[in-house]
Design an enzyme around this catalytic site. Structure first.
Site, PDB file in Angstrom:
ATOM      1  N   ASN A 124       0.846  -1.187   0.000  1.00  0.00           N
ATOM      2  CA  ASN A 124       0.000   0.000   0.000  1.00  0.00           C
ATOM      3  C   ASN A 124       0.882   1.238   0.000  1.00  0.00           C
ATOM      4  O   ASN A 124       2.107   1.132  -0.005  1.00  0.00           O
ATOM      5  CB  ASN A 124      -0.962  -0.018   1.194  1.00  0.00           C
ATOM      6  CG  ASN A 124      -0.222  -0.100   2.520  1.00  0.00           C
ATOM      7  OD1 ASN A 124       0.581   0.762   2.848  1.00  0.00           O
ATOM      8  ND2 ASN A 124      -0.484  -1.159   3.290  1.00  0.00           N
ATOM      9  N   ILE A 181      -3.124  -7.718  14.082  1.00  0.00           N
ATOM     10  CA  ILE A 181      -2.200  -7.378  15.175  1.00  0.00           C
ATOM     11  C   ILE A 181      -2.909  -6.570  16.252  1.00  0.00           C
ATOM     12  O   ILE A 181      -2.739  -6.823  17.462  1.00  0.00           O
ATOM     13  CB  ILE A 181      -0.971  -6.624  14.629  1.00  0.00           C
ATOM     14  CG1 ILE A 181      -0.236  -7.489  13.604  1.00  0.00           C
ATOM     15  CG2 ILE A 181      -0.032  -6.226  15.771  1.00  0.00           C
ATOM     16  CD1 ILE A 181       0.904  -6.784  12.904  1.00  0.00           C
ATOM     17  N   LYS A 208     -11.851  -4.235  18.205  1.00  0.00           N
ATOM     18  CA  LYS A 208     -10.438  -4.616  18.322  1.00  0.00           C
ATOM     19  C   LYS A 208      -9.948  -4.641  19.767  1.00  0.00           C
ATOM     20  O   LYS A 208      -8.833  -5.081  20.038  1.00  0.00           O
ATOM     21  CB  LYS A 208      -9.559  -3.649  17.525  1.00  0.00           C
ATOM     22  CG  LYS A 208      -9.967  -3.481  16.064  1.00  0.00           C
ATOM     23  CD  LYS A 208      -9.678  -4.705  15.240  1.00  0.00           C
ATOM     24  CE  LYS A 208      -9.951  -4.424  13.768  1.00  0.00           C
ATOM     25  NZ  LYS A 208      -9.677  -5.596  12.908  1.00  0.00           N
TER      26      LYS A 208
END
Length: 391
Positions: A207, A302, A337
C-alpha cells in the site's frame, strides 16, 4: 533553562548575526552561554560582541585551551549541558558527519558526549543537495537534533528552505530538550509503514503508507523519555533518536516482532498492515502463462490480537485509515479490536505519503476532531496525551 550551561558554536554564515540575539534570549531564560566562534563566524560577528552579550570569554583557538597540562578542549566540550551549533553551515555539518577535527569547534564536537542541537542556515541549493541531505540524515541517526530551516527569501536573493529559524523557535527547541521527560521508565511499542506480501520471488502486494506518521510518533515518544521499540515495515526513513528499530517485511513478521517486544506499557499501532496475503508462487509468474489466479490468506490482526491479549499493554492505540464514514468506522473498530483509542484519518484524497494529517481521536469518552496538522505536530499531540495517561 535556569542554571543550564550551553556551549554555543557560531558557524560562518550571514545568519551568524542572529547568534547574538540567541545569546541574549538564552540568558533571559536563565541559561549560561559559553561562545565558541569559528574562523568563518568571525567574518560576521566579532568576539567582543559575543563576549559582551554572553558575559563570558569567547573561545576560538584550539591551542589556547591547554592549561596546566590539561586538555582544555576536552574539558570545555564536557562541561556543558547542551551544545548548540548556530548557524550550522553545510561545511560544518559535513565535518561533523565525517568526524573531521581541524579547529576548536569541530574538535569539541568530536570529543563530546554532550547532546548536540544543530540549527542549519545556508543557500537553498546547498540545503537540498544530496550531500547535505545525507549528512543531515546521518547526524540525526547519531542522535544530533537538527532543526528544520525556515522557507523564505535569502541574502543571496534566492527563495526556499535554508533560512535560519527565528530565534524564539530556536529557544523553544532548546527548552524542549530540557523539559521534563514524563515517559521515562515506560516502554512503548510503535509500528509504522506498510507491509509487503510476496506474490512470487520478485513481486508483492503493498500500500502507499510512507511510515512518516509512525516514525514521527516514535520520535515524539522517545523525546518524552520513553524507551521505544519501533517495528518498521519496508521503508527507508531514518530511525528517530532514542528508538530501537526492528525491520520486518510481511504482516506475519510484524505480528511476531510486536509479540516479542512485549511486555510494554503502551502500544501505538500506526502501520498499514495488509489484511490479506497471497500463497506465493516459488517461481516468477510468466505473462505467457496467462492471467494468474491467487489464493488469498488472511493475515493476523495485530491490533485485535494485542487488544484482547491477557498480556496487553495498559494503553493500546490503533490507527484507522478510512475512505468513507471515517468516525463511525473508527468508533466500531475501537470496540471490536479491544483498543483503548483509535486515531482515524480520511485517506480518500491525496493524503498517504504527505506531510500533514487530519485525524479524529476516538476514545471511550467520545471523539476529538483535530485540525489539519503537520504529521510532526500530530505526533507531538498524541505523545503528550499518552504521557497524560501515565501521569
Amino acid at each position: 533553562m535556569h542554571g543550564k550551561r550551553i556551549l554555543l558554536i557560531v558557524g560562518g554564515g550571514i545568519a551568524a548575526f542572529k547568534a547574538l540575539e540567541l545569546v541574549r534570549a538564552l540568558r533571559r531564560e536563565g541559561a549560561t552561554v559559553t561562545p565558541v566562534l569559528t574562523a568563518g563566524g568571525a567574518h560576521f560577528v566579532t568576539p567582543l560582541s559575543l563576549s559582551a552579550l554572553a558575559a563570558s570569554p569567547v573561545h576560538s583557538d584550539l591551542w589556547s585551551l591547554d592549561e596546566g597540562g590539561g586538555m582544555g578542549h576536552i574539558e570545555l566540550s564536557r562541561s556543558a549541558d547542551l551544545i548548540v551549533v548556530c548557524p550550522a553551515t553545510a561545511d560544518l555539518m559535513a565535518k561533523m558527519t565525517a568526524g573531521i577535527a581541524d579547529d576548536l569547534a569541530t574538535t569539541l564536537l568530536l570529543a563530546t558526549d554532550t547532546p548536540v542541537i544543530a540549527v542549519p542556515a545556508m543557500n537553498v541549493r546547498m540545503w537540498t543537495h544530496a550531500a547535505t541531505v545525507a549528512n543531515v540524515a546521518m547526524l540525526r541517526e547519531r542522535g544530533v537534533m537538527v532543526i528544520e530551516p525556515d522557507d523564505g527569501p535569502m541574502a543571496c536573493g534566492e527563495f526556499g528552505p535554508g533560512r535560519l529559524p527565528e530565534v524564539p523557535a530556536i529557544v523553544a527547541a532548546i527548552a524542549l530538550h530540557f523539559a521534563p521527560k514524563p515517559l521515562t521508565g515506560r516502554h512503548v511499542v510503535v509500528t509504522a509503514g506498510p507491509t509487503h506480501e510476496p506474490i512470487d520471488p520478485v513481486r508483492y502486494l503493498a500500500n502507499r503508507s510512507s511510515g512518516k506518521q509512525g516514525f514521527a510518533i516514535a520520535g515524539a515518544l522517545a523525546a518524552l523519555g520513553a524507551r521505544v521499540t519501533l517495528v518498521a515495515g519496508p521503508i527507508a526513513l531514518v530511525t528517530p533518536p532514542g528508538c530501537t528499530r526492528i525491520d520486518v517485511e510481511t504482516a506475519r513478521q510484524m505480528a511476531v516482532a510486536v509479540e516479542a517486544a512485549l511486555p510494554a506499557d503502551a502500544a501505538v499501532l500506526v502501520a498499514a498492515v495488509a489484511d490479506w496475503g497471497v500463497i506465493a508462487s516459488p517461481d516468477k509468474l510468466k505473462k505467457a502463462e496467462g492471467m494468474p489466479r491467487f489464493d488469498m490468506v488472511e493475515n493476523p490482526d495485530i491490533l485485535a490480537t494485542l487488544g484482547h491479549s491477557p498480556d496487553r499493554p495498559r494503553l493500546v492505540v490503533g490507527f484507522a485509515a478510512e475512505t468513507s464514514e471515517t468516525v463511525a468506522n473508527a468508533v466500531a473498530k475501537r470496540v471490536a479490536k479491544g483498543a483503548d483509542w483509535i486515531v482515524a484519518n480520511d485517506v480518500s484524497g491525496d493524503v498517504m505519503g504527505g506531510d500533514a494529517n487530519t485525524v479524529h481521536l476516538v476514545t471511550a469518552d467520545g471523539v476529538e476532531d483535530w485540525p489539519t496538522l503537520a504529521k510532526a505536530e500530530v505526533a507531538r499531540r498524541l505523545a503528550d496525551r499518552i504521557a497524560q495517561e501515565f501521569a
